[in-house]
Design an enzyme around this catalytic site. Sequence first.
Site, PDB file in Angstrom:
ATOM      1  CE  LYS A   1      -7.264  -2.664  -8.287  1.00 26.95           C
ATOM      2  NZ  LYS A   1      -6.722  -3.385  -7.161  1.00 26.95           N
TER       3      LYS A   1
ATOM      4  CE  LYS B   1      -5.665   2.641  -2.562  1.00 29.73           C
ATOM      5  NZ  LYS B   1      -6.439   1.393  -2.336  1.00 29.73           N
TER       6      LYS B   1
ATOM      7  CG  ASN C   1       7.957  -0.076 -14.863  1.00 29.54           C
ATOM      8  OD1 ASN C   1       7.559  -1.094 -14.280  1.00 29.54           O
ATOM      9  ND2 ASN C   1       8.476   0.959 -14.229  1.00 29.54           N
TER      10      ASN C   1
ATOM     11  CE1 TYR D   1       2.329   5.582 -11.260  1.00 30.28           C
ATOM     12  CE2 TYR D   1       3.370   4.652 -13.203  1.00 30.28           C
ATOM     13  CZ  TYR D   1       3.467   5.308 -12.001  1.00 30.28           C
ATOM     14  OH  TYR D   1       4.685   5.711 -11.536  1.00 30.28           O
TER      15      TYR D   1
ATOM     16  N   GLY E   1       0.785  -1.233   0.000  1.00 29.25           N
ATOM     17  CA  GLY E   1       0.000   0.000   0.000  1.00 29.25           C
ATOM     18  C   GLY E   1       0.813   1.277   0.000  1.00 29.25           C
ATOM     19  CG  LEU E   2       4.659   1.290   1.661  1.00 28.70           C
ATOM     20  CD1 LEU E   2       6.117   0.911   1.837  1.00 28.70           C
ATOM     21  CD2 LEU E   2       4.222   2.183   2.811  1.00 28.70           C
TER      22      LEU E   2
HETATM   23  C1  LIG Z   1       4.764   0.723  -9.058  1.00 27.43           C
HETATM   24  C2  LIG Z   1       4.898   0.831  -7.543  1.00 27.43           C
HETATM   25  C3  LIG Z   1       5.168   2.285  -7.159  1.00 27.43           C
HETATM   26  C4  LIG Z   1       3.594   0.349  -6.870  1.00 27.43           C
HETATM   27  O1  LIG Z   1       3.712   0.486  -5.472  1.00 27.43           O
HETATM   28  P1  LIG Z   1       3.229  -0.640  -4.444  1.00 27.43           P
HETATM   29  O2  LIG Z   1       3.505  -0.127  -3.077  1.00 27.43           O
HETATM   30  O3  LIG Z   1       3.820  -1.946  -4.804  1.00 27.43           O
HETATM   31  O4  LIG Z   1       1.660  -0.690  -4.752  1.00 27.43           O
HETATM   32  P2  LIG Z   1       0.469  -0.703  -3.671  1.00 27.43           P
HETATM   33  O5  LIG Z   1       0.697  -1.811  -2.723  1.00 27.43           O
HETATM   34  O6  LIG Z   1       0.304   0.657  -3.095  1.00 27.43           O
HETATM   35  O7  LIG Z   1      -0.762  -1.055  -4.618  1.00 27.43           O
HETATM   36  C5  LIG Z   1      -1.886  -0.205  -4.768  1.00 27.43           C
HETATM   37  C6  LIG Z   1      -2.920  -0.934  -5.579  1.00 27.43           C
HETATM   38  O8  LIG Z   1      -2.366  -1.225  -6.883  1.00 27.43           O
HETATM   39  C7  LIG Z   1      -2.400  -2.616  -7.134  1.00 27.43           C
HETATM   40  N1  LIG Z   1      -1.171  -3.028  -7.818  1.00 27.43           N
HETATM   41  C8  LIG Z   1       0.099  -2.782  -7.435  1.00 27.43           C
HETATM   42  N2  LIG Z   1       0.969  -3.343  -8.316  1.00 27.43           N
HETATM   43  C9  LIG Z   1       0.184  -3.962  -9.232  1.00 27.43           C
HETATM   44  C10 LIG Z   1       0.466  -4.743 -10.377  1.00 27.43           C
HETATM   45  N3  LIG Z   1       1.714  -5.011 -10.744  1.00 27.43           N
HETATM   46  N4  LIG Z   1      -0.584  -5.248 -11.088  1.00 27.43           N
HETATM   47  C11 LIG Z   1      -1.864  -4.994 -10.741  1.00 27.43           C
HETATM   48  N5  LIG Z   1      -2.197  -4.252  -9.645  1.00 27.43           N
HETATM   49  C12 LIG Z   1      -1.180  -3.756  -8.916  1.00 27.43           C
HETATM   50  C13 LIG Z   1      -2.461  -3.266  -5.761  1.00 27.43           C
HETATM   51  O9  LIG Z   1      -3.050  -4.539  -5.827  1.00 27.43           O
HETATM   52  C14 LIG Z   1      -3.310  -2.270  -4.972  1.00 27.43           C
HETATM   53  O10 LIG Z   1      -4.676  -2.488  -5.260  1.00 27.43           O
HETATM   54  P3  LIG Z   1      -5.803  -2.241  -4.108  1.00 27.43           P
HETATM   55  O11 LIG Z   1      -5.801  -0.759  -3.846  1.00 27.43           O
HETATM   56  O12 LIG Z   1      -7.053  -2.725  -4.739  1.00 27.43           O
HETATM   57  O13 LIG Z   1      -5.365  -3.020  -2.923  1.00 27.43           O
HETATM   58  C15 LIG Z   1       6.034  -0.083  -7.011  1.00 27.43           C
HETATM   59  O14 LIG Z   1       5.811  -1.396  -7.468  1.00 27.43           O
HETATM   60  C16 LIG Z   1       7.428   0.336  -7.433  1.00 27.43           C
HETATM   61  O15 LIG Z   1       8.031   1.192  -6.817  1.00 27.43           O
HETATM   62  N6  LIG Z   1       7.968  -0.309  -8.490  1.00 27.43           N
HETATM   63  C17 LIG Z   1       9.334  -0.115  -8.902  1.00 27.43           C
HETATM   64  C18 LIG Z   1       9.634   1.307  -9.328  1.00 27.43           C
HETATM   65  C19 LIG Z   1       8.788   1.756 -10.491  1.00 27.43           C
HETATM   66  O16 LIG Z   1       8.634   1.074 -11.492  1.00 27.43           O
HETATM   67  N7  LIG Z   1       8.289   2.995 -10.342  1.00 27.43           N
HETATM   68  C20 LIG Z   1       7.501   3.636 -11.353  1.00 27.43           C
HETATM   69  C21 LIG Z   1       8.402   4.277 -12.335  1.00 27.43           C
HETATM   70  S1  LIG Z   1       7.448   5.180 -13.529  1.00 27.43           S
END
Ligand SMILES: CC(C)(COP(=O)(O)OP(=O)(O)OC[C@H]1O[C@@H](n2cnc3c(N)ncnc32)[C@H](O)[C@@H]1OP(=O)(O)O)[C@@H](O)C(=O)NCCC(=O)NCCS
Length: 167
Positions: A139, A104, A130, A137, A101-102
């Site tokens: 979602k 989000k 990516n 995003y 959830g971080l």
């Molecule tokens: C992309 C990123 C920021 C997501 O952060 P996260 O903390 O893993 O995501 P969260 O736990 O907050 O997820 C929020 C929601 O998105 C959904 N979600 C997260 N990753 C997902 C995925 N790969 N596929 C589908 N849904 C996803 C979660 O299930 C959650 O849904 P909910 O609100 O219904 O419970 C993280 O994976 C990250 O830092 N990735 C590597 C760096 C990166 O690529 N940054 C973006 C560069 S543009």
Amino acid sequence: MTINIKKCTLEDSRKLQEISYETFNETFKHQNSPENMNAYLERAFNLKQLENSSQFFFVFFNNEGAGYLKVNTNDAQSEEMGDESLEIERIYIKNKFQKHGLGKYLLNKAMEIAMERNKKKIWLGVWEKNENAIAFYKKMGFVQTGAHSFYMGDEEQMDFILTKTFI
Ligand SMILES: CC(C)(COP(=O)(O)OP(=O)(O)OC[C@H]1O[C@@H](n2cnc3c(N)ncnc32)[C@H](O)[C@@H]1OP(=O)(O)O)[C@@H](O)C(=O)NCCC(=O)NCCS
């Protein structure tokens, strides 16, 4: 389980650089050459750039540094999107803290800042390969509104522009 956020100051530059390198490497090293990664890291994460005027935030999970956010408004945006937009330039959570959830939480922080400043939309560029971030995003309610190319070292790559407009 506690989640905290802290706005970064100039004194945080070193820590910000460390977490930027770590999360960038974790995210992209398996899909890019070391030479191109290093060239990009040199350009994108030197301290001078981190000390510029855009806002950065650290997020902590149980008091451990878990990720960071960078937002830009007005002329700091990396594309000319106008004064009614806020750009999320970076949102990175360390691998071991993902899916808690971080991401989000940081996205909501960016929304809060955008609304406080009467912005009408949030946008960002995400590498077309990516898939994890794109799924996140989507979602969160972003839709693709464009694309632009950028350079990772000497390799031209494509970013999708994703946007979330406030009602
Ligand atoms: C992309 C990123 C920021 C997501 O952060 P996260 O903390 O893993 O995501 P969260 O736990 O907050 O997820 C929020 C929601 O998105 C959904 N979600 C997260 N990753 C997902 C995925 N790969 N596929 C589908 N849904 C996803 C979660 O299930 C959650 O849904 P909910 O609100 O219904 O419970 C993280 O994976 C990250 O830092 N990735 C590597 C760096 C990166 O690529 N940054 C973006 C560069 S543009």
